[in-house]
Enzyme design. Structure first.
Site, PDB file in Angstrom:
ATOM      1  N   CYS A  85      -4.793   2.518  -3.572  1.00 26.36           N
ATOM      2  CA  CYS A  85      -3.567   3.044  -2.945  1.00 26.36           C
ATOM      3  C   CYS A  85      -2.409   2.076  -3.130  1.00 26.36           C
ATOM      4  O   CYS A  85      -1.625   1.853  -2.181  1.00 26.36           O
ATOM      5  CB  CYS A  85      -3.772   3.340  -1.463  1.00 26.36           C
ATOM      6  SG  CYS A  85      -5.014   4.579  -1.169  1.00 26.36           S
ATOM      7  N   LYS A 126     -10.002  -1.116  10.952  1.00 29.72           N
ATOM      8  CA  LYS A 126     -10.143  -2.333  10.143  1.00 29.72           C
ATOM      9  C   LYS A 126     -10.403  -3.559  11.039  1.00 29.72           C
ATOM     10  O   LYS A 126     -10.584  -4.666  10.555  1.00 29.72           O
ATOM     11  CB  LYS A 126      -8.883  -2.544   9.305  1.00 29.72           C
ATOM     12  CG  LYS A 126      -8.672  -1.410   8.279  1.00 29.72           C
ATOM     13  CD  LYS A 126      -7.729  -1.802   7.188  1.00 29.72           C
ATOM     14  CE  LYS A 126      -7.142  -0.628   6.443  1.00 29.72           C
ATOM     15  NZ  LYS A 126      -7.936  -0.145   5.317  1.00 29.72           N
ATOM     16  N   GLN A 128      -4.089  -5.244   6.873  1.00 30.72           N
ATOM     17  CA  GLN A 128      -5.088  -6.161   6.308  1.00 30.72           C
ATOM     18  C   GLN A 128      -5.049  -7.541   6.969  1.00 30.72           C
ATOM     19  O   GLN A 128      -5.735  -8.456   6.511  1.00 30.72           O
ATOM     20  CB  GLN A 128      -4.865  -6.317   4.797  1.00 30.72           C
ATOM     21  CG  GLN A 128      -5.167  -5.069   4.011  1.00 30.72           C
ATOM     22  CD  GLN A 128      -6.639  -4.661   4.068  1.00 30.72           C
ATOM     23  OE1 GLN A 128      -7.519  -5.449   4.397  1.00 30.72           O
ATOM     24  NE2 GLN A 128      -6.902  -3.410   3.746  1.00 30.72           N
ATOM     25  N   ASP A 181       3.535  -4.308   7.755  1.00 30.23           N
ATOM     26  CA  ASP A 181       2.269  -3.586   7.709  1.00 30.23           C
ATOM     27  C   ASP A 181       1.160  -4.633   7.852  1.00 30.23           C
ATOM     28  O   ASP A 181       0.898  -5.406   6.936  1.00 30.23           O
ATOM     29  CB  ASP A 181       2.180  -2.844   6.371  1.00 30.23           C
ATOM     30  CG  ASP A 181       0.788  -2.295   6.111  1.00 30.23           C
ATOM     31  OD1 ASP A 181      -0.077  -2.410   6.996  1.00 30.23           O
ATOM     32  OD2 ASP A 181       0.578  -1.750   5.014  1.00 30.23           O
ATOM     33  N   HIS A 219       0.883  -1.165   0.000  1.00 34.17           N
ATOM     34  CA  HIS A 219       0.000   0.000   0.000  1.00 34.17           C
ATOM     35  C   HIS A 219       0.927   1.223   0.000  1.00 34.17           C
ATOM     36  O   HIS A 219       2.033   1.168   0.528  1.00 34.17           O
ATOM     37  CB  HIS A 219      -0.818  -0.061   1.290  1.00 34.17           C
ATOM     38  CG  HIS A 219      -1.899   0.957   1.432  1.00 34.17           C
ATOM     39  ND1 HIS A 219      -1.655   2.252   1.809  1.00 34.17           N
ATOM     40  CD2 HIS A 219      -3.243   0.864   1.283  1.00 34.17           C
ATOM     41  CE1 HIS A 219      -2.804   2.911   1.877  1.00 34.17           C
ATOM     42  NE2 HIS A 219      -3.784   2.090   1.557  1.00 34.17           N
TER      43      HIS A 219
HETATM   44  N1  PLP Z   1      -1.675  -0.861   4.615  1.00 37.66           N
HETATM   45  C1  PLP Z   1      -2.604  -1.560   3.963  1.00 37.66           C
HETATM   46  C2  PLP Z   1      -2.249  -2.894   3.397  1.00 37.66           C
HETATM   47  C3  PLP Z   1      -3.893  -1.042   3.836  1.00 37.66           C
HETATM   48  O1  PLP Z   1      -4.832  -1.745   3.179  1.00 37.66           O
HETATM   49  C4  PLP Z   1      -4.184   0.220   4.388  1.00 37.66           C
HETATM   50  C5  PLP Z   1      -5.516   0.810   4.228  1.00 37.66           C
HETATM   51  O2  PLP Z   1      -6.310   0.425   3.426  1.00 37.66           O
HETATM   52  C6  PLP Z   1      -3.159   0.900   5.068  1.00 37.66           C
HETATM   53  C7  PLP Z   1      -1.926   0.330   5.160  1.00 37.66           C
HETATM   54  C8  PLP Z   1      -3.394   2.239   5.665  1.00 37.66           C
HETATM   55  O3  PLP Z   1      -4.257   2.167   6.735  1.00 37.66           O
HETATM   56  P1  PLP Z   1      -4.813   3.502   7.416  1.00 37.66           P
HETATM   57  O4  PLP Z   1      -5.355   4.350   6.325  1.00 37.66           O
HETATM   58  O5  PLP Z   1      -5.832   3.006   8.367  1.00 37.66           O
HETATM   59  O6  PLP Z   1      -3.650   4.152   8.098  1.00 37.66           O
END
Ligand code: PLP
Length: 405
Positions: free
Chosen positions: A364, A226, A203, A200, A123
């Site tokens: 993203c 999430k 998900q 990260d 992401h």
């Molecule tokens: N990493 C992944 C794989 C994501 O899917 C997302 C959000 O969709 C994020 C990071 C970012 O999360 P946040 O916007 O809650 O900080």
């Protein structure tokens, strides 16, 4: 265990409504999960009964709010099996958690010509913070590629690692491909070369049992929204030895021990990384969300979603001209796809009018789009509350939309 979807759905008032006069089918949990009544009640309770600023008040309400805030830290510690509450830092979300590590880790350990390996399936929030901070230190970003099935090419990792590599940034689960990455394997390779690993987990945390000690990761980030909690709240897990050595990310109240115009000393962990008034109310709500996830069992949720994944994948594969992006054998409840000759935006808009919420766009994750030579795709994703009947409704809507387009 008998997975009681009906009982679970009753916890989510938003799912009972109709949109455009059709029953709402929410297939966008990967973007943000809906909130159960337990969370909504907790937010109300805190505001109504014992709201006060934490850690600094000398009164009943501030004390009670502080106690609750610190209890949530213990819940998170247990949820991911961290060895100490000092290793649990509260942030605004996964994005801020990653920015914190990118900024503080790079400041301490990264210098000119050093390298940070970032997987191609990240992401943007696990790419851009590394780019920004690498640039400041004249360091380089090295790409760890994935193949057309959506699997990271781990076998390339040993040749990508050099004496200049400082950290590997990778997600636990891809928000586009759904791939569940082999984190333990990556960590073993990295640690053999003395390299830190930032995972990260945005998900993963609501779908897989996370055990940071077993995975042996150095850093792990995720967002409460999430995991059925409120937005504006997230977690950074970091091994104590790194967090002790890394400089603070932001300055302000609570992160200090003593301040004078001759200089400042910093608070102990985890407070060194928690400057200013945190999102007290939403954090309490996050605690209520974790209680519910624990009650149902994250493994049970993951198993339920996997059944939905298999059910939906089978049906989607019957559609002529449909391509699924990401076909890893070990996959989470996310399906991205395109249909020949149809733009995903048009598809999403039409399906929405039939009461079904899906996601379209680049998610993203531009490098994934570039890998497949596309600019966008459609995505359905599952949560604890979804049912096979909802997938049937989605398939009906999809077939209708295809005919219309
Ligand atoms: N990493 C992944 C794989 C994501 O899917 C997302 C959000 O969709 C994020 C990071 C970012 O999360 P946040 O916007 O809650 O900080």
């Amino acid at each position: 265990m008998n997975y009681d979807t009906e009982k679970i759905r009753a916890y989510f008032p938003i799912l009972q409504q109709k949109v455009y006069n059709k029953p709402l089918v929410y297939l966008d949990t990967a973007a943000s999960a809906q909130k159960p009544v337990q969370v909504l009640l907790k937010l109300e309770q805190l505001h109504n009964d014992y709201y006060g600023n934490i850690h600094r008040g000398a009164h009943y309400m501030a004390d009670k709010a502080t106690l609750e805030y610190e209890e949530v830290r213990d819940k998170v510690k247990t949820f991911i099996n961290a060895s100490s509450r000092k290793e649990i830092i509260f942030t605004k979300g996964a994005t801020e958690s990653i920015n914190l590590v990118a900024s503080s880790f790079c400041e301490k350990y990264v210098s000119e010509d050093d390298e940070i390996i970032v997987s191609e399936m990240e992401h943007h929030s696990n790419i851009v913070p590394w780019q920004i901070n690498a640039e400041k230190r004249k360091a380089k970003i090295v790409k760890l590629p994935f193949n057309d099935n959506g699997l990271l090419e781990i076998e390339k990792l040993p040749e990508l690692i050099t004496s200049k590599t400082r950290l590997i940034a990778v997600n636990h689960v891809s928000n586009v491909l759904g791939t569940i990455n082999p984190i333990s394997e990556i960590v073993k390779i990295a640690h053999k070369a003395g390299i830190a690993v930032m995972v990260d987990g945005a998900q993963a945390s609501a779908h897989l049992k996370i055990n940071v000690q077993e995975l042996d990761v150095d850093f792990y980030a995720f967002s409460a929204h999430k995991v059925y909690g409120p937005n504006g709240v997230g977690v950074l897990y970091g091994k104590e030895k790194w967090l002790e050595e890394m400089p603070p990310y932001q300055g302000g109240g609570q992160m200090i021990s003593e301040v004078s115009f001759n200089g400042t000393t910093f608070n102990e962990l985890p407070y060194k990384f928690e400057a200013g008034t945190p999102n007290i109310t939403n954090l309490a709500g996050f605690g209520a969300a974790l209680d519910l996830v624990n009650e149902i069992g994250v493994e049970n949720i993951g198993r339920h979603e996997h059944e939905l994944l298999e059910y939906a994948t089978q049906q989607l594969k019957n559609i002529e001209g449909l391509r699924i992006y990401g076909e890893a054998p070990n996959k989470s409840g996310v399906i991205c796809f395109n249909i020949n000759g149809i733009h995903s935006y048009d598809l999403g808009m039409l399906i929405d009018k039939m009461g079904i919420a899906i996601r379209t766009g680049h998610h993203c994750a531009d490098p994934i789009m570039q890998h497949f030579g596309i600019s966008a795709c459609a995505r359905i994703s599952f949560g604890m509350y979804n049912t096979k009947e909802e997938i049937d409704l989605f398939m009906q809507a999809l077939n209708k939309a295809i005919l219309m387009l």
